[in-house]
Design an enzyme around this catalytic site. Structure first.
Site, short mmCIF file in Angstrom:
data_model
loop_
_atom_site.label_atom_id
_atom_site.label_comp_id
_atom_site.label_asym_id
_atom_site.label_seq_id
_atom_site.Cartn_x
_atom_site.Cartn_y
_atom_site.Cartn_z
N GLU A 112 0.82 -1.22 0.00
CA GLU A 112 0.00 0.00 0.00
C GLU A 112 0.85 1.27 0.00
O GLU A 112 0.45 2.29 0.58
CB GLU A 112 -0.95 0.01 1.21
N GLU A 123 -6.93 -7.39 -0.98
CA GLU A 123 -7.55 -7.32 0.35
C GLU A 123 -9.00 -6.96 0.18
O GLU A 123 -9.33 -5.79 -0.05
CB GLU A 123 -6.87 -6.28 1.25
#
Ligand SMILES: *[C@@H]1O[C@H](CO)[C@@H](O)[C@H](O)[C@H]1NC(C)=O
Ligand SMILES: *[C@@H]1O[C@H](CO)[C@@H](O)[C@H](O)[C@H]1NC(C)=O
Ligand SMILES: *[C@@H]1O[C@H](CO)[C@@H](O)[C@H](O)[C@H]1NC(C)=O
Ligand SMILES: *[C@@H]1O[C@H](CO)[C@@H](O)[C@H](O)[C@H]1NC(C)=O
Ligand SMILES: *[C@@H]1O[C@H](CO)[C@@H](O)[C@H](O)[C@H]1NC(C)=O
Ligand SMILES: *[C@@H]1O[C@H](CO)[C@@H](O)[C@H](O)[C@H]1NC(C)=O
Ligand SMILES: *[C@@H]1O[C@H](CO)[C@@H](O)[C@H](O)[C@H]1NC(C)=O
Ligand SMILES: *[C@@H]1O[C@H](CO)[C@@H](O)[C@H](O)[C@H]1NC(C)=O
Ligand SMILES: *[C@@H]1O[C@H](CO)[C@@H](O)[C@H](O)[C@H]1NC(C)=O
Length: 823
Positions: free
Chosen positions: A183, A252
């Protein structure tokens, strides 16, 4: 002899052919498929973090994931745990990730390896070890030679361990995908050009490790080829990878959320989570990873934060203890099976879309004469009835997707939950309660006298000074007061970056205070009375999980770092103590004396008739019998304040039952429709934000009184009601839509003993509180009894065939059932 030789040569042949048996698999991809040995696949994966359970739990979790229709299991790698001291590694016990992947392989599943090594994960400090931060000239997660060198060393170490254990698919192992960084795209702009060159370096470094499997980078829109950029979130249907050759991957899929101290329990419905998955595959998705599939427990001091709770249940399909979280687990299982029916067409078909207006779209995948369809309704209020002519007429509820096999048969709708619901009950464990306690005050003579281990003329930053070996850090100084200086109405003023502060003056407790997840910094102010002569100020600062997310999170200060600490007297006459001579001590004495470990310490505990309660800084200890059976064990810590708990020397994490969740915002029902956010469907208002703490079975021994529970209590609590309980499945319910098959199962070793409710018609309510409606077919109960009582698993067709044609034929009927399970 001859036979023996033959067996030997046979074995030789087998072992020679082994490399072929688990021969290397080629993992490739294009925009529509993950291609494994030439087979075009879509992949369902689920996150299970090995340190959040125990090796004894792994096989069962993995099997339940497989039974739930997953193809793969994903985990991060936790650097801080594996390399707690630079170049001193730990891969034992629940850190044995190689064993974890081998079990995944034995179960016939694939593995997804997310190295990071920055992992976020609501994990302490995002998985960074503190020695790393303390290296000279280092800057984390940017183009910095010191950092890059350490990151590469650790990443290469993990990759090499995988290679040695032949874990990569290219070597015949289970791992089909690996991840570098994590991320970074979310925060990259704060690092300027150095961030951009860092991410290029990450890509090259990862490629140079030659794993033979594709690498991914999540939330990284500028991921350099051949890195695949992937999406994390509640929904990723509108995500498009940055390269037309990359598969669309949902690394995710947040099917729930985590809990913080003082917060309510977040839930995400099975309907909305399934909607996110179905939408993703409708719009060309190839890989979906549930975050989390099993959340588990933040044992020890591993929870991130600050203020992240010990339970990491996440409302995942497997609950914290490893039980099926129904109906989520079952609804996903059916969803996976439904989407897999279209695997060939989804990975090698032509796609067309037809709009019906009001948010309804039909997406059709075709190849030759074969067809596979998704019929979606993204309106969050209006149900739709869609007439597909020869292909049938379909009711598509608001915010749902129907999966139509052959484009003419509804095999699944995300809003029609047919999977069973279960109610897990906590049962007092026999013989494990009525605990007899002894206690021991935390020895604080040294710190109350201002005696530490080292000194500085400044207020030090906590985590970098303690290397985060303990939550606790003592700041101590002395103030001389003479007769003429006023000592009345003096206020001790402490500005701290958190997370919890306890203040003492001249050995006397003055007060304590803590921040909130949204506001870490706080100011403590309390009147104190100083005596003529030397006064000792003792401040104990405690961390509650280090930050794990955000740009420069690693530099966020903790403790009284820089203060200031002031004494404010009459007329605002202020004495600034910030550059006084401060004395310091890391940790508390009970930790050093290992009071938590029954092997080391059996002396020094007081057994009094009257239980010492409401005492700050106190250790409690009790022996208990392991609850019989195999059901998961929890300890109920209601009545306790805040601290840490151990069972037989194993930390079961921080506890803080005195921290209550907000009174407001909970509701019994949850509308699955419309975009999800973590505040949307919460429960547990006004209760301890975490009352029950998981005690893995493997931490327990025998059934005599040989187990030891130790609690360190910081704020003052009462252990009178602390008790051990088991979680067991007692009530199972299900709603079946007309013409669907309702399946009910008790867990292994149990059978359905009683039908508590059954109604085919228009029943209302939910598990535990069903009601019959206007229509209730008379034979409902007897038909369900016939099918189910005495069985572990039963299935009932919710149809006219089972229950008769005539009654309530004017409505779409549902079957609601509630049964009890017994051993
Ligand atoms: C993909 O579809 C085409 C056209 O029907 C077919 O010729 C080809 O064999 C398919 N490929 C695979 C891997 O199934
Ligand atoms: C429906 O399909 C049209 C045409 O492909 C597209 O523009 C639109 O965004 C789709 N709507 C939804 C909600 O998927
Ligand atoms: C008392 O403290 C004040 C302020 O520090 C100082 O000026 C004064 O000399 C002190 N008096 C005695 C008697 O020590
Ligand atoms: C002391 O300082 C506080 C904060 O600056 C101020 O609100 C208060 O009025 C002051 N009191 C006196 C007596 O000057
Ligand atoms: C605690 O016990 C362990 C194992 O028996 C031993 O290795 C260790 O030295 C002991 N530590 C202390 C502080 O007594
Ligand atoms: C056990 O605890 C007692 C009391 O706190 C302490 O005096 C003793 O040193 C401890 N023993 C060990 C082996 O740590
Ligand atoms: C323990 O439980 C009893 C009975 O529910 C209750 O009255 C009492 O207040 C509890 N004590 C604590 C410390 O929570
Ligand atoms: C259920 O199946 C029967 C027989 O195939 C059919 O007549 C009926 O319309 C179906 N009901 C629903 C709600 O789909
Ligand atoms: C269906 O019929 C039943 C009686 O057979 C009646 O009570 C009910 O109101 C009807 N429902 C609808 C929706 O027409």
């Amino acid at each position: 002899m001859a036979a023996n030789t033959r067996i030997k040569s046979l074995l030789l042949v087998i072992s020679l052919s082994l490399p072929f048996l688990c021969s290397s698999m080629e993992v490739g991809y294009d925009s529509n498929a993950i291609i494994i040995n030439g087979e075009r696949r879509i992949v369902f994966s689920g996150a299970i973090h090995y340190p959040r359970s125990t090796p004894e739990m792994w096989p069962d979790l993995i099997q339940k994931a497989k039974d739930g229709g997953l193809d793969a299991i994903e985990t991060y790698i936790f650097w801080d745990q594996h390399e707690p001291v630079r170049r001193r590694y730990n891969f034992e016990g629940n850190l044995d990730f190689v064993k974890f992947f081998k079990l995944i392989q034995e179960a016939g599943l694939y593995g997804v390896l997310r190295i990071g090594p920055y992992v976020c994960a609501e994990w302490n400090y995002g998985g960074f070890p503190m020695w790393l931060k303390n290296m000279p000239d280092i800057q984390l997660r940017t183009d910095n030679e010191v950092y890059k060198n350490e990151m590469q060393t650790f990443t290469a170490k993990i990759v090499n361990m995988c290679k040695e254990a032949k874990l990569f698919a290219s070597q015949g192992g289970p791992i089909i995908i690996a991840q570098i960084e994590n991320e970074y795209g979310n925060i990259m702009s704060h690092y300027g050009d150095a961030g951009k060159s860092y991410i290029k370096w990450c890509a090259q470094m990862a490629q140079s490790l030659n794993t033979g499997v594709p690498w991914i980078m999540c939330q990284q829109n500028d991921a350099p080829q051949p890195m695949i950029n992937t999406c994390n979130g509640y929904y990723c249907d509108s995500f498009t990878p940055n390269n037309p050759k990359s598969p669309k991957m949902f690394t995710e899929n947040w099917i729930g959320w985590f809990k913080k101290w003082g917060e309510k329990d977040p839930h995400r419905t099975a309907e909305d989570s399934a909607f996110a998955v179905a939408r993703f595959f409708q719009l060309g998705g190839v890989f979906n990873n549930y975050y989390m599939y099993h959340g588990g427990t933040n044992f020890g001091r591993t929870s991130g934060g600050p203020y992240i709770a010990t339970s990491y249940d996440y409302d995942a399909p497997l609950d914290e203890y490893g039980n099926l979280n129904q109906p989520k687990w079952g609804h996903f299982k059916q969803l996976h099976a439904a989407i897999k029916l279209g695997e060939k067409l989804l990975t090698n078909g032509t796609v067309t879309t037809k709009e019906f207006g009001n948010g309804v779209n039909l997406t059709m995948y075709t190849n030759g004469g074969e067809r596979f369809c998704f019929l979606s309704n993204t309106d969050n209020a209006q149900d739709a009835t869609i007439d597909l002519g020869n292909d049938g007429k379909y009711l598509v509820p608001a915010w749902s997707v129907s999966i139509l096999d052959g484009c003419n048969k509804e095999v699944f709708n995300t809003a029609k939950v047919n999977a069973q619901t279960s109610i897990l009950a906590k049962k007092q464990a026999e013989g494990a309660n009525q605990l007899t306690w002894s206690w021991s005050p935390e020895p604080m003579r040294d710190t109350m006298q201002g005696k530490g281990r080292f000194r500085a003329k400044q207020l030090l930053e906590q985590k970098q000074t303690t290397f985060d070996v303990s939550d606790y850090f003592w700041y101590m100084t002395s103030v001389d007061v003479n007769e003429t200086t006023s000592s009345k109405d003096v206020v001790l003023h402490v500005e701290t970056s958190g997370h919890v502060l306890h203040a003492f003056v001249n050995k006397k407790f003055i007060g304590n205070q803590w921040g909130t997840a949204g506001n870490l910094k706080f100011t403590f102010e309390k009147p104190v009375s100083l005596k003529p002569g030397t006064n000792i100020i003792t401040l104990l600062s405690a961390t509650v999980g280090l930050p794990n997310y955000g740009e420069f999170f690693d530099s966020q200060p903790t403790g009284i770092a820089g203060g200031p600490v002031l004494l404010v007297g009459d007329n605002n006459v202020t004495t600034d103590l910030s550059s006084n001579r401060w004395s310091y001590k890391v940790g508390i004495n009970g930790e050093a004396k290992r009071l938590f470990d029954p092997l080391n310490n059996s002396s020094g505990w007081r057994s009094t008739k009257e239980l010492a309660t409401g005492r700050r800084m106190t250790w409690y200890r009790a022996s208990f019998k392991a609850p019989s059976g195999t059901d998961p064990v929890v300890v109920d810590l209601k009545g306790m304040g805040k601290g840490q708990a151990w069972v037989n020397g194993h930390s079961i994490g921080r506890f803080w039952p005195s921290m209550l969740a907000d009174e407001n915002g909970c509701s019994d029902t949850c509308d699955y429709r419309g975009e999800y956010k973590a505040e949307k469907c919460v429960t547990n208002c006004g209760n301890p934000s975490q009352r029950w703490y998981h005690v893995p079975r493997s931490f327990l021994k025998g059934d005599a009184d040989t187990n030891t529970l130790v609690l360190f209590e910081e704020l003052g609590g009462n252990p009178q009601n602390v008790s051990f309980q088991t979680t067991s499945l007692e009530t199972v319910c299900g709603y079946g839509y007309e013409n669907s098959t309702l399946e009910l199962s008790c867990k292994d070793g149990q059978t359905i003993s009683e039908v508590q409710f059954a109604s085919f018609g228009d029943p209302t309510g939910k598990c535990g509180a069903f009601n019959t409606g206007d229509c209730d077919v008379k034979v409902s109960v007897s038909q369900v009894e016939k099918a189910c009582v005495g069985r572990q698993t039963c299935s009932i067709e919710a149809s006219a065939q089972t229950f008769g044609k005539d009654d309530c034929a004017n409505i779409t009927r549902r079957l609601a059932v509630q049964v009890s399970c017994e051993s």
